[in-house]
Structures are given as structure tokens and as C-alpha cells.
Enzyme design. Structure first.
Site, PDB file in Angstrom:
ATOM      1  N   LYS A 124     -11.338   0.143   1.311  1.00 62.09           N
ATOM      2  CA  LYS A 124     -11.091   1.252   2.247  1.00 62.09           C
ATOM      3  C   LYS A 124     -12.361   2.090   2.425  1.00 62.09           C
ATOM      4  O   LYS A 124     -12.650   2.565   3.521  1.00 62.09           O
ATOM      5  CB  LYS A 124      -9.915   2.102   1.749  1.00 62.09           C
ATOM      6  CG  LYS A 124      -8.576   1.376   1.965  1.00 62.09           C
ATOM      7  CD  LYS A 124      -7.397   2.143   1.436  1.00 62.09           C
ATOM      8  CE  LYS A 124      -7.275   2.023  -0.057  1.00 62.09           C
ATOM      9  NZ  LYS A 124      -5.999   2.406  -0.633  1.00 62.09           N
TER      10      LYS A 124
ATOM     11  N   ASP B 206      -4.699  -4.310   2.654  1.00 62.45           N
ATOM     12  CA  ASP B 206      -4.367  -3.472   1.492  1.00 62.45           C
ATOM     13  C   ASP B 206      -2.935  -2.966   1.574  1.00 62.45           C
ATOM     14  O   ASP B 206      -2.257  -2.855   0.551  1.00 62.45           O
ATOM     15  CB  ASP B 206      -5.341  -2.302   1.365  1.00 62.45           C
ATOM     16  CG  ASP B 206      -5.011  -1.439   0.152  1.00 62.45           C
ATOM     17  OD1 ASP B 206      -4.999  -1.993  -0.970  1.00 62.45           O
ATOM     18  OD2 ASP B 206      -4.738  -0.244   0.308  1.00 62.45           O
TER      19      ASP B 206
ATOM     20  N   HIS C 288     -13.861   9.382  -4.079  1.00 57.97           N
ATOM     21  CA  HIS C 288     -12.513   8.938  -4.422  1.00 57.97           C
ATOM     22  C   HIS C 288     -12.190   9.473  -5.805  1.00 57.97           C
ATOM     23  O   HIS C 288     -13.031   9.428  -6.708  1.00 57.97           O
ATOM     24  CB  HIS C 288     -12.415   7.405  -4.433  1.00 57.97           C
ATOM     25  CG  HIS C 288     -11.067   6.929  -4.893  1.00 57.97           C
ATOM     26  ND1 HIS C 288      -9.995   6.799  -4.047  1.00 57.97           N
ATOM     27  CD2 HIS C 288     -10.606   6.611  -6.130  1.00 57.97           C
ATOM     28  CE1 HIS C 288      -8.927   6.418  -4.726  1.00 57.97           C
ATOM     29  NE2 HIS C 288      -9.276   6.285  -6.008  1.00 57.97           N
TER      30      HIS C 288
ATOM     31  N   ARG D  83       2.111  -5.415  -4.814  1.00 53.71           N
ATOM     32  CA  ARG D  83       1.712  -5.046  -6.187  1.00 53.71           C
ATOM     33  C   ARG D  83       2.712  -4.071  -6.789  1.00 53.71           C
ATOM     34  O   ARG D  83       3.073  -4.162  -7.959  1.00 53.71           O
ATOM     35  CB  ARG D  83       0.316  -4.390  -6.176  1.00 53.71           C
ATOM     36  CG  ARG D  83      -0.827  -5.383  -6.005  1.00 53.71           C
ATOM     37  CD  ARG D  83      -2.120  -4.645  -5.709  1.00 53.71           C
ATOM     38  NE  ARG D  83      -2.543  -3.798  -6.799  1.00 53.71           N
ATOM     39  CZ  ARG D  83      -3.373  -2.740  -6.654  1.00 53.71           C
ATOM     40  NH1 ARG D  83      -3.856  -2.438  -5.462  1.00 53.71           N
ATOM     41  NH2 ARG D  83      -3.717  -2.028  -7.688  1.00 53.71           N
TER      42      ARG D  83
ATOM     43  N   SER E 190      -8.639  -2.692  -3.587  1.00 51.48           N
ATOM     44  CA  SER E 190      -7.891  -1.715  -2.792  1.00 51.48           C
ATOM     45  C   SER E 190      -8.727  -0.473  -2.485  1.00 51.48           C
ATOM     46  O   SER E 190      -8.835  -0.037  -1.334  1.00 51.48           O
ATOM     47  CB  SER E 190      -6.623  -1.342  -3.575  1.00 51.48           C
ATOM     48  OG  SER E 190      -5.953  -0.282  -2.968  1.00 51.48           O
TER      49      SER E 190
HETATM   50  N1  IUR Z   1      -5.432   3.971  -5.059  1.00 50.26           N
HETATM   51  C1  IUR Z   1      -5.643   2.968  -4.192  1.00 50.26           C
HETATM   52  O1  IUR Z   1      -6.016   3.192  -3.048  1.00 50.26           O
HETATM   53  N2  IUR Z   1      -5.424   1.693  -4.596  1.00 50.26           N
HETATM   54  C2  IUR Z   1      -5.006   1.388  -5.846  1.00 50.26           C
HETATM   55  O2  IUR Z   1      -4.822   0.224  -6.159  1.00 50.26           O
HETATM   56  C3  IUR Z   1      -4.802   2.468  -6.744  1.00 50.26           C
HETATM   57  C4  IUR Z   1      -5.000   3.744  -6.328  1.00 50.26           C
HETATM   58  I1  IUR Z   1      -4.139   2.067  -8.676  1.00 50.26           I
END
Ligand code: IUR
Length: 363
Positions: free
Chosen positions: A198, A172, A93, A179, A194
């Protein structure tokens, strides 16, 4: 009014909001109730917003953040893999940056080294381009794959780069949308929930995080980036994913080309071992850590060497080409693209622009 939690404990959402507002910790049971209520829409949006703001202002203990992430992960489907893949399912990520095309190179390079990479990527966010947008500049490339199709591509090719399926971490989707409109994006436990939920739903063995700081990044200084990196690593490891973070500068674009199809072309150059140094360095560093984490390499340095070899000996490029075909690109087009033919729709008109003074272009 009292509402019932799935495990029969009595839980009341407004009481939970009050608790968090007053800086008290939420139990695992309460967090389970909150996430389930978000997912099945039994909790009102105004209550979700109030809870998110309370979390943002009062924080969460590490235990609460891990429970939140785990519940979010379980809010939808969790991908399942054959037992023999359990130690080699890996992903990365990145917090995102201009010209960041690392995923396009890293995913096939890792597959060439024996990993399975079910990379679930995103669209552009703010000023940064998205991996999916870049790949969609290749005619025919299909980012929509079902869990069964993903498994099939991993079995034959070893890597894929796809969009998020509808049933993966639905909590999410709802939480992120709220959010976004309540100024609660920039909050460590919510960011970790978040991102890591995932990755957890991908059932990964190992995860590398590329946390960026600098002029072109979300975080301008290294101490903020380090705080986020440490938080994400803690939550990732707590969910049973071997997690490591690299902190990298984002003051200049990565590589020399920016724009969807141009970035595909530069990625292919890198997959031939002829990419710009900064891109190659990031790919080998992140890949080296992952190969070490999942036991495919005896050390980080050995992992880096394996990734470099895969770029130089054509194996990574071969995986990229096979991935394109598995995701809908015709074999002829995939071959032509990987041989360096100009088959993408690039800018029709090219014009040289001369800067009036020396300097750096940031945005
Ligand atoms: N990317 C995500 O997948 N979630 C988040 O809360 C953020 C970036 I900031």
C-alpha cells in the site's frame, strides 16, 4: 488442469500450493500468477486460504516476500506525482496503539517543512482507534478523495489524510479478508506484503515505520517488534522506498486524551507546541527521520529541530487548518477549532471517577 500465466508460462495453482506446502520457493512468475488470480478472482477462495496457510507455516524467502509485495502493489492503481516532488513524497505507518494521534500532528508538521504527505490511513482495529475515525469527528471532514483531488491538495496544502481508494492494492483487500478468517494474519511475509504494497502504491520516496511493543500493542516484547521492523525495512527498501523503523513502547496510551474528538483537541494542542511530552517526542522523532531520509534536513537531529520549530511557530497548525478546509470543513469551523474553541461534539456529561487504588489503566 493447466492454466495459463499472463507471460505464457504454464502455472498450476494446486501444484504451487503443494510446492509451498513442501517448503519450496515460488518463482517470480508463480507469485505474479497467484496475485493476479487473487485480484481477478480466477483462483478459488479455498485455494487462496490453502496458499496463505502454507506461506504461514513454511515461510517465504526474502526474494519471495519482495516479489509478493511488488505484485500486490501492481494489482491496482499506482499514484503518480509531478517529477519535482519525487524526493519529498513521504508517509508513515504505525502498528497502532491506544491514543495514537501521531498522524494528525506529523502530517501537517512535515508539510510545513516542505514535504508532500499523501497519508492514506485506516479505521480502528481491535482496541486501537483509527486516524480516519478521529478526523471524522470534525463536522464536514471528508476522507474520500480521488487521486486527482489528492494531487491538488498536495499542490496547495502539502498534506492530506484520506481513506484507501477502491482501486489501490485490490489484492490486499481480498488477501486480508481471507487471512482474517484463516488465522494467517500473524505472518511476517504476509504482513509486509500488506503494509508495504500500500505504501508502494503511494509512490513514496521515504517511509517511517512506528513499530510498537508492550502491554497495549500487538507484540508484547521488543524482540518480536524488532523482527517485524527489520522485515518491513528490508521489504520497503527493496521496493525502492527509503525506509526506517522506530521501535516504541506501548504500555500506556499516548498523551492524556482518548476518544475521537478528544484526540483531535489534544492534537491541536500539540500543533501549537503545547502537547503532552510523549506525543511531541514521537512526532519529532518520526518526523526528524523522514526529513533526514528525504534530504530536507542534513541530519536526524536537524530534522527533529525543524519539526519542533514547525510546532512552535504556528506553521504546522496553519497546514492542519488548511488541510481541514481542503477536505470539506468550513473555513469558519476550521479557524474556530484551531483557535481552541469548543466546536466538537464531546461528551455531554463529565464525571470524575476516583480509582480505589493507585495503578495504571491499560485498556
Ligand atoms: N495493517 C495492514 O495494513 N496489514 C496487515 O497485515 C496488518 C496491519 I497485521
Amino acid at each position: 488442469m493447466e492454466e495459463m500465466c499472463t507471460n505464457s508460462a504454464h502455472v498450476n495453482i494446486s501444484e504451487m500450493i503443494r510446492k509451498k506446502r513442501d517448503k519450496q520457493s515460488l518463482s517470480a512468475e508463480e507469485i505474479n500468477y497467484f496475485v493476479q488470480g487473487v485480484t481477478n478472482q480466477s483462483i478459488q477462495d479455498c485455494q487462496i486460504g490453502a496458499m496463505l496457510m502454507a506461506i504461514c507455516l513454511q515461510g517465504m524467502t526474502q526474494e519471495e516476500a519482495v516479489n509478493l509485495t511488488q505484485e500486490m502493489k501492481l494489482s491496482g492503481a499506482v499514484l503518480e506525482w509531478p517529477k519535482e516532488w519525487s524526493s519529498v513524497i513521504v508517509d508513515k505507518h504505525s502498528t497502532g496503539g491506544v491514543g495514537d494521534k501521531v498522524s494528525l500532528v506529523l502530517s501537517p508538521a512535515l508539510a510545513a517543512c516542505g514535504c508532500k504527505v499523501p497519508m492514506i490511513s485506516g479505521r480502528g482495529l481491535g482496541h486501537t482507534g483509527g486516524t480516519l475515525d478521529k478526523l471524522e469527528s470534525i463536522p464536514g471532514f471528508n476522507i474520500n478523495k480521488s487521486p486527482e483531488e489528492i494531487k491538488q491538495i498536495l499542490a496547495t496544502v502539502g498534506c492530506c489524510i484520506v481513506g484507501q481508494t477502491a482501486n489501490l492494492v485490490p489484492a490486499d483487500k481480498k488477501l486480508y479478508a481471507i487471512r482474517d478468517v484463516t488465522s494467517t494474519v500473524d505472518c511476517l511475509p504476509l504482513i509486509a506484503g500488506s503494509i508495504i504494497s500500500k505504501k508502494g502504491a503511494e509512490s513514496l520516496a521515504a517511509l517511517i515505520l512506528d513499530v510498537k511493543y508492550g502491554e497495549g500493542a500487538l507484540y508484547k516484547n521488543i524482540s518480536e517488534a524488532r523482527e517485524l521492523a527489520e522485515y518491513l525495512v528490508y521489504v520497503g527498501n527493496s521496493l525502492g522506498i527509503q525506509t526506517v523503523a522506530a521501535i516504541s513502547r506501548m504500555d500506556n496510551p499516548i498523551g492524556k486524551r482518548i476518544g475521537n474528538s478528544l484526540e483531535v483537541i489534544e492534537s491541536i494542542e500539540c500543533l501549537k507546541g503545547k502537547g503532552p511530552k510523549d506525543l511531541e517526542e514521537l512526532v519529532t522523532c518520526l518526523g526528524g527521520h523522514l526529513l533526514h531520509l528525504c534530504g530536507k534536513a542534513g541530519s536526524f537531529k536537524a530534522g527533529e529541530k525543524d519539526i519542533k520549530n514547525a510546532l512552535q511557530n504556528g506553521c504546522a497548525l496553519g497546514k492542519f487548518q488548511a488541510m481541514l478546509v481542503a477536505q470539506g470543513v468550513t473555513p469558519d469551523l476550521a479557524r474556530a477549532l484551531c483557535q481552541g474553541e469548543e466546536v466538537l461534539r464531546c461528551a455531554i456529561k463529565q464525571e470524575e471517577l476516583k480509582a480505589e487504588a493507585e495503578g495504571m489503566m491499560l485498556h
